[in-house]
Write a protein that holds these residues in place. Structure first.
Motif, short mmCIF file in Angstrom:
data_model
loop_
_atom_site.label_atom_id
_atom_site.label_comp_id
_atom_site.label_asym_id
_atom_site.label_seq_id
_atom_site.Cartn_x
_atom_site.Cartn_y
_atom_site.Cartn_z
N GLY A 54 4.64 19.57 -7.84
CA GLY A 54 5.62 20.58 -8.23
C GLY A 54 7.03 20.24 -7.78
N LEU A 55 7.13 19.20 -6.94
CA LEU A 55 8.42 18.84 -6.34
C LEU A 55 9.50 18.55 -7.40
N LEU A 56 9.18 17.69 -8.37
CA LEU A 56 10.21 17.27 -9.33
C LEU A 56 10.68 18.44 -10.19
N LYS A 57 9.75 19.33 -10.50
CA LYS A 57 10.12 20.50 -11.29
C LYS A 57 11.10 21.37 -10.50
N ASP A 58 10.78 21.57 -9.22
CA ASP A 58 11.67 22.39 -8.40
C ASP A 58 13.01 21.70 -8.14
N LEU A 59 12.98 20.37 -8.03
CA LEU A 59 14.25 19.66 -7.85
C LEU A 59 15.12 19.79 -9.10
#
Ligand code: B1M
Length: 215
Positions: A18-23
């Motif tokens: 989910g990191l890239l989506k949140d970034l």
């Protein structure tokens, strides 16, 4: 959880799901990518440091947190401002000092300087004074950049300054890293060196000091 809390949590837990989506979401919300790094991601890293100090995390877990930080920086890097297309401002030889493996801060300095017109020769981690001196003689930089996060790395910078002085080098040195302070730089490193020794609290201050040196 809020976006800020989620971003810090990826770092603390060392997870990337989910990191890239949140970034991507953060890129819409924050003025610059660096604000995302200096804000929620660094908050997460500070918490990692605290938990590690409290023996609530082991080195392997901290390494995973470092991986999340590195993945975030690579994702954000293409979105950072590039003020110059060439590398004509000056050359910087950059290193994490002998005995120290921490390189996230150094890598940030590398990105920010090279995005802003400096040619950076990155010598990596655990760089001995001998290797540093060889590189300086070969590359003839205008600035030497030293990073170190351990308390013993601050001491290593004093030794490195002595060795550079012995080698008749006197170009400005820029130093930074968590265990350093402006006071230590002025009172302990500077007296060992002929040239300027400047302390930067973060990568942006490193850039502005480097710019001033080139003006
Ligand atoms: Co280490 N570690 N670590 N660690 N680690 C610290 C530094 C520590 C404070 C954690 C703690 O106990 N609370 C502590 C040092 C204690 C001390 O010396 N007093 C510590 C320790 C003890 C250790 C080991 C000894 C643990 C062990 O093995 N038992 C070991 C040391 C190995 C060695 O170096 N020989 C070790 C190992 C590691 C990992 C490998 C697991 C990993 C590093 C992975 C990597 O870098 N590739 C790691 C990490 C991640 C940390 C913490 C949690 C986070 C560091 C970080 O990346 N911060 C750290 C605790 C903390 O700092 N809160 C900790 C984010 C980064 C962007 O910030 O590098 O400070 P920073 O850079 C900042 C500024 O300082 C500045 O700009 C950046 C911001 O823009 N800056 C410069 C830095 N360099 C600059 C140069 C400049 C200008 C500005 O100009 C040239």
């Amino acid at each position: 959880l809020s976006l800020e809390e989620r971003l810090a949590q990826y770092v603390v837990e060392g997870t990337k799901e989910g990191l890239l989506k949140d970034l991507s979401e953060a890129l819409e919300k924050y003025p610059t990518p660096l604000d995302i790094i200096n804000g929620p991601l660094m908050d997460g890293m500070a918490e990692v440091g605290r938990l590690f100090n409290d023996n609530q995390l082991i080195v392997a877990e901290v390494l995973q947190s470092a991986e999340v930080m590195k993945a975030s920086v690579s994702f954000l890097e293409p979105h950072m401002d590039k003020n110059e297309t060439d590398h004509s401002k000056g050359k910087v030889v950059l290193a994490t000092v002998k005995g120290d493996v921490h390189d996230i801060g150094k890598n940030l300095v590398e990105i920010i300087l090279s995005n802003n017109g400096f040619k950076v020769v990155d010598l990596g981690i655990k760089v001995t004074p001998t290797t540093l001196i060889e590189s300086i003689k070969k590359e003839k930089p205008q600035i030497i950049g030293l990073s170190g996060l351990l308390v013993k790395s601050a001491q290593q910078m004093v030794l490195t300054a002595q060795d550079l002085h012995q080698a008749n080098i006197s170009i400005p040195i820029l130093v930074g890293g968590a265990a350093l302070t402006r006071k230590f730089t002025l009172n302990k490193i500077k007296p060992e060196y002929e040239g300027l020794v400047l302390y930067a609290k973060d990568a942006m201050e490193g850039l502005s000091l480097s710019n001033q040196l080139m003006d």
